[in-house]
Design a protein around this motif. Structure first.
Motif, PDB file in Angstrom:
ATOM      1  N   MET A 341       0.853  -1.185   0.000  1.00 59.35           N
ATOM      2  CA  MET A 341       0.000   0.000   0.000  1.00 59.35           C
ATOM      3  C   MET A 341       0.893   1.240   0.000  1.00 59.35           C
ATOM      4  O   MET A 341       1.757   1.399   0.870  1.00 59.35           O
ATOM      5  N   VAL A 342       0.665   2.120  -0.984  1.00 61.50           N
ATOM      6  CA  VAL A 342       1.611   3.214  -1.232  1.00 61.50           C
ATOM      7  C   VAL A 342       0.881   4.549  -1.315  1.00 61.50           C
ATOM      8  O   VAL A 342      -0.180   4.663  -1.932  1.00 61.50           O
ATOM      9  N   VAL A 470      -2.758   3.921  -2.870  1.00 61.70           N
ATOM     10  CA  VAL A 470      -2.771   3.007  -4.017  1.00 61.70           C
ATOM     11  C   VAL A 470      -2.334   1.628  -3.544  1.00 61.70           C
ATOM     12  O   VAL A 470      -1.396   1.499  -2.761  1.00 61.70           O
ATOM     13  N   ASN A 471      -3.012   0.603  -4.055  1.00 58.16           N
ATOM     14  CA  ASN A 471      -2.618  -0.788  -3.798  1.00 58.16           C
ATOM     15  C   ASN A 471      -1.731  -1.241  -4.953  1.00 58.16           C
ATOM     16  O   ASN A 471      -2.194  -1.381  -6.083  1.00 58.16           O
ATOM     17  N   PRO A 483      -6.978   1.312  -6.942  1.00 58.07           N
ATOM     18  CA  PRO A 483      -7.309   2.216  -5.838  1.00 58.07           C
ATOM     19  C   PRO A 483      -7.392   1.433  -4.537  1.00 58.07           C
ATOM     20  O   PRO A 483      -7.614   0.219  -4.546  1.00 58.07           O
ATOM     21  N   ASP A 484      -7.237   2.114  -3.406  1.00 58.34           N
ATOM     22  CA  ASP A 484      -7.177   1.410  -2.127  1.00 58.34           C
ATOM     23  C   ASP A 484      -8.535   1.219  -1.464  1.00 58.34           C
ATOM     24  O   ASP A 484      -8.611   0.885  -0.282  1.00 58.34           O
ATOM     25  N   HIS A 485      -9.623   1.412  -2.229  1.00 57.24           N
ATOM     26  CA  HIS A 485     -10.962   1.247  -1.656  1.00 57.24           C
ATOM     27  C   HIS A 485     -11.674   0.085  -2.330  1.00 57.24           C
ATOM     28  O   HIS A 485     -11.189  -0.492  -3.312  1.00 57.24           O
ATOM     29  N   GLY A 486     -12.843  -0.242  -1.810  1.00 61.62           N
ATOM     30  CA  GLY A 486     -13.632  -1.333  -2.357  1.00 61.62           C
ATOM     31  C   GLY A 486     -14.761  -0.848  -3.240  1.00 61.62           C
ATOM     32  O   GLY A 486     -14.717   0.259  -3.799  1.00 61.62           O
ATOM     33  N   THR A 500      -9.835  10.351  -6.612  1.00 65.90           N
ATOM     34  CA  THR A 500      -8.419  10.653  -6.379  1.00 65.90           C
ATOM     35  C   THR A 500      -7.558   9.404  -6.339  1.00 65.90           C
ATOM     36  O   THR A 500      -6.471   9.359  -6.935  1.00 65.90           O
ATOM     37  N   SER A 501      -8.010   8.370  -5.640  1.00 65.17           N
ATOM     38  CA  SER A 501      -7.211   7.142  -5.539  1.00 65.17           C
ATOM     39  C   SER A 501      -7.040   6.485  -6.908  1.00 65.17           C
ATOM     40  O   SER A 501      -5.962   5.957  -7.213  1.00 65.17           O
ATOM     41  N   MET A 502      -8.059   6.515  -7.741  1.00 62.47           N
ATOM     42  CA  MET A 502      -7.937   5.959  -9.090  1.00 62.47           C
ATOM     43  C   MET A 502      -6.937   6.759  -9.923  1.00 62.47           C
ATOM     44  O   MET A 502      -6.124   6.196 -10.659  1.00 62.47           O
ATOM     45  N   ILE A 503      -6.968   8.081  -9.796  1.00 64.08           N
ATOM     46  CA  ILE A 503      -6.005   8.917 -10.519  1.00 64.08           C
ATOM     47  C   ILE A 503      -4.578   8.593 -10.065  1.00 64.08           C
ATOM     48  O   ILE A 503      -3.667   8.442 -10.885  1.00 64.08           O
ATOM     49  N   GLN A 504      -4.393   8.474  -8.756  1.00 61.52           N
ATOM     50  CA  GLN A 504      -3.066   8.152  -8.239  1.00 61.52           C
ATOM     51  C   GLN A 504      -2.613   6.764  -8.692  1.00 61.52           C
ATOM     52  O   GLN A 504      -1.424   6.536  -8.946  1.00 61.52           O
ATOM     53  N   ALA A 505      -3.557   5.821  -8.788  1.00 63.08           N
ATOM     54  CA  ALA A 505      -3.213   4.480  -9.281  1.00 63.08           C
ATOM     55  C   ALA A 505      -2.732   4.543 -10.732  1.00 63.08           C
ATOM     56  O   ALA A 505      -1.794   3.828 -11.123  1.00 63.08           O
TER      57      ALA A 505
END
Length: 535
Positions: A341-342, A470-471, A483-486, A500-505
């Motif tokens: 996890m980053v 990000v995973n 992304p780090d969510h479900g 945001t998490s998807m963009i970072q991924a």
């Protein structure tokens, strides 16, 4: 039409100027003081016959001085403005309200309006030539700079300035300036696959929001493995209709200028039910993942970003895995991998992943910890460019065992291992009590943190960096992030999901893929010791 004498027109402008924009009077006085050159006053007061040929006439000079020198060379004269205003049905300049903008400002507003109209037209057409210079990126730019430019481009103000700048350049200028960049950029451009996940969750929403207006084309060519029909339904629900998706049958047809979609199953009888767990959504999620893995194995993708799945409804005879990570490890013949996890400030890996808590103690062995440490160490060096990683190990028991009072795993397994690794030159420290370690933000002193089990690492990570986390799966021969969510069924289809998490991924997948390519190039071009000839 009544003909006005130039001197009368100047008198009219003088009256208007004195009536409007009273708040600008101090600035005007400062400007007037700066213009108190005797030669200039004489030139204004003298009669036109005494003027030098190169000077403007007195009427024009007076009008320009009273308007504070703001007119640009491309601006219309007063007479031209009056003609245009009368033709367009606007009020006569003499009838303006005191609070109305002056003609120069009105012309500027008209030009901005034309620019906005042109940009809207371009977006409706999917992609326009006027945006090509902005979307292209030089292939030799470092991965970090690419990511930072992409983040800046997501800002609306920045995007408008870039669009306006591109619009002001002529077609010939664009072709000459960007032809070399376009050729190199297309050849070196990363192609990334994005799987749809469970379409009744927030996967389609965060994907569409992350890719809207084709803004990711600056750094990569995105290909969604999903359903054009499903995505269009969500575009209507979320009111994301001002840009177009490019439907293709296979990845060889992908456009580098558009967001591409490959429909991976027969979607005619599938209806979205946001927030509902359905068998059809699980089967569709697996079909998307399977198709993307085929292209990964064929070398047609540089990276894979997976949207969230439901680990229960995706189960079938073909998919008997706890999640994406285990499935990908099986497909690429990898015995071990690391859930990593980053975020910008924290990187956390886990020794035991998706297993019941009752099996954690028996799974925490010296050999397993060494395997995960090695995977983290290699990933920090290869994927994140850290040459001498500093890693913290957490204890298994509360308070790291309290010197054996609360458990012997730290004394018997973790501490001896850390001692051996330190003697080998590794910067490994611990074991640290998890609560105090994260509570005091000690993670800031390390490049990576290795937790003993899933919740020990992921609970603090998501509490600290949930939005941008990000995973990343370390140890795979391919680049995979998510992304780090479900699935977040409770907010699915409500336009509440944060992308945001998807963009970072997406950014991280591109960064890691570029670093791996650079590493491969360095190894391929490295000098063979046998070829080195001593002088």
């Amino acid at each position: 039409m009544e003909q006005r004498h130039p001197e009368k027109r100047n008198d009219r402008n003088t009256d208007l100027t004195s009536d409007q924009n009273l708040k600008d009077r101090p600035e005007r006085q400062e400007s007037d003081k700066a213009e108190q050159d005797p030669g200039e006053r004489n030139a204004i007061d003298s009669n036109p016959g005494e003027r030098k040929p190169a000077e403007p006439n007195a009427g024009e000079r007076g009008s320009r001085e009273r308007n504070r020198g703001e007119r640009q060379p491309t601006e219309r004269t007063s007479g031209e403005r009056q003609s245009v205003e009368r033709a367009s049905g606007e009020r006569n300049p003499g009838e303006r309200n005191p609070g109305e903008r002056n003609p120069g400002e009105r012309n500027s507003g008209n030009r901005q309006g034309n620019d906005r109209n042109q940009r809207d037209k371009d977006r409706n057409e999917g992609v326009a030539d006027r945006h090509e210079p902005v979307d292209r990126v030089a292939p030799d730019r470092m991965a970090g700079e690419i990511a930072r430019e992409g983040r800046r481009s997501a800002d609306n103000g920045s995007s408008e300035r870039q669009d306006r700048s591109a619009g002001e350049r002529g077609p010939a200028d664009r072709g000459t300036a960007d032809r070399g960049t376009a050729d190199r950029g297309t050849a070196d451009r990363l192609v990334v696959g994005i799987t749809l996940g469970d379409y009744n969750g927030i996967g389609p929403e965060v994907i569409l929001k992350a890719l809207q207006h084709n803004r990711m084309q600056r750094i990569c060519t995105p290909v969604i493995y999903g359903s054009m029909r499903i995505l269009n339904r969500y575009r209507n629900i979320l009111n994301l209709k001002d840009w177009n998706l490019n439907g293709i049958q296979n990845i060889s047809q992908a456009s580098h200028k558009l967001t591409n979609v490959i429909t991976c199953w027969n979607d005619q009888n599938h209806e979205i039910q946001p927030g509902k767990v359905t068998t059809e959504a699980g089967q569709a999620a697996f079909a998307c993942l399977q198709r993307a893995v085929e292209d990964l194995k064929a070398g047609k993708l540089d990276a894979l970003i997976t949207a969230p799945i439901n680990k229960q409804n995706i189960q079938s005879e073909e998919f008997t895995f706890p999640g994406h990570t285990e499935y990908l490890a099986h497909e690429f013949g990898v015995q071990d991998n690391l859930m990593f996890m980053v975020s910008e400030t924290l990187r956390v890996g886990v020794v035991t992943g998706h297993i019941p808590l009752g099996r954690v103690r028996s799974s925490v062995t010296r050999e397993r910890i060494v395997e995960k440490l090695n995977l983290m160490y290699q990933s920090l060096k290869l994927d994140f460019g850290i040459q001498k990683p500093k890693i913290a190990l957490l204890g298994l028991n509360p308070h790291a065992g309290e010197e054996g009072l609360l458990g012997q795993e730290e004394n018997e397994i973790i501490k001896p291992l850390i001692k051996d690794l330190r003697e080998q030159g590794r910067l490994v420290y611990g074991p640290y009590p998890a609560d105090g370690f994260f509570g005091t933000r000690s993670y800031r002193d390390f490049d990576g943190v290795l937790a003993m089990y899933h919740d020990q690492g992921l609970i603090p990570f998501k509490a600290i960096a949930f939005d941008e986390g990000v995973n990343f799966t370390a140890g795979l021969p391919i680049v995979r992030t998510s992304p780090d969510h479900g699935t977040a069924y409770d907010i699915a289809g409500k336009n509440q999901a944060d992308e945001t998490s998807m963009i970072q991924a997406l950014y991280m997948a591109c960064d890691v893929a570029r670093r791996r390519k650079e590493h491969q190039d360095l190894e391929a071009n490295a000098l063979n010791p046998k070829q080195v000839v001593e002088k």
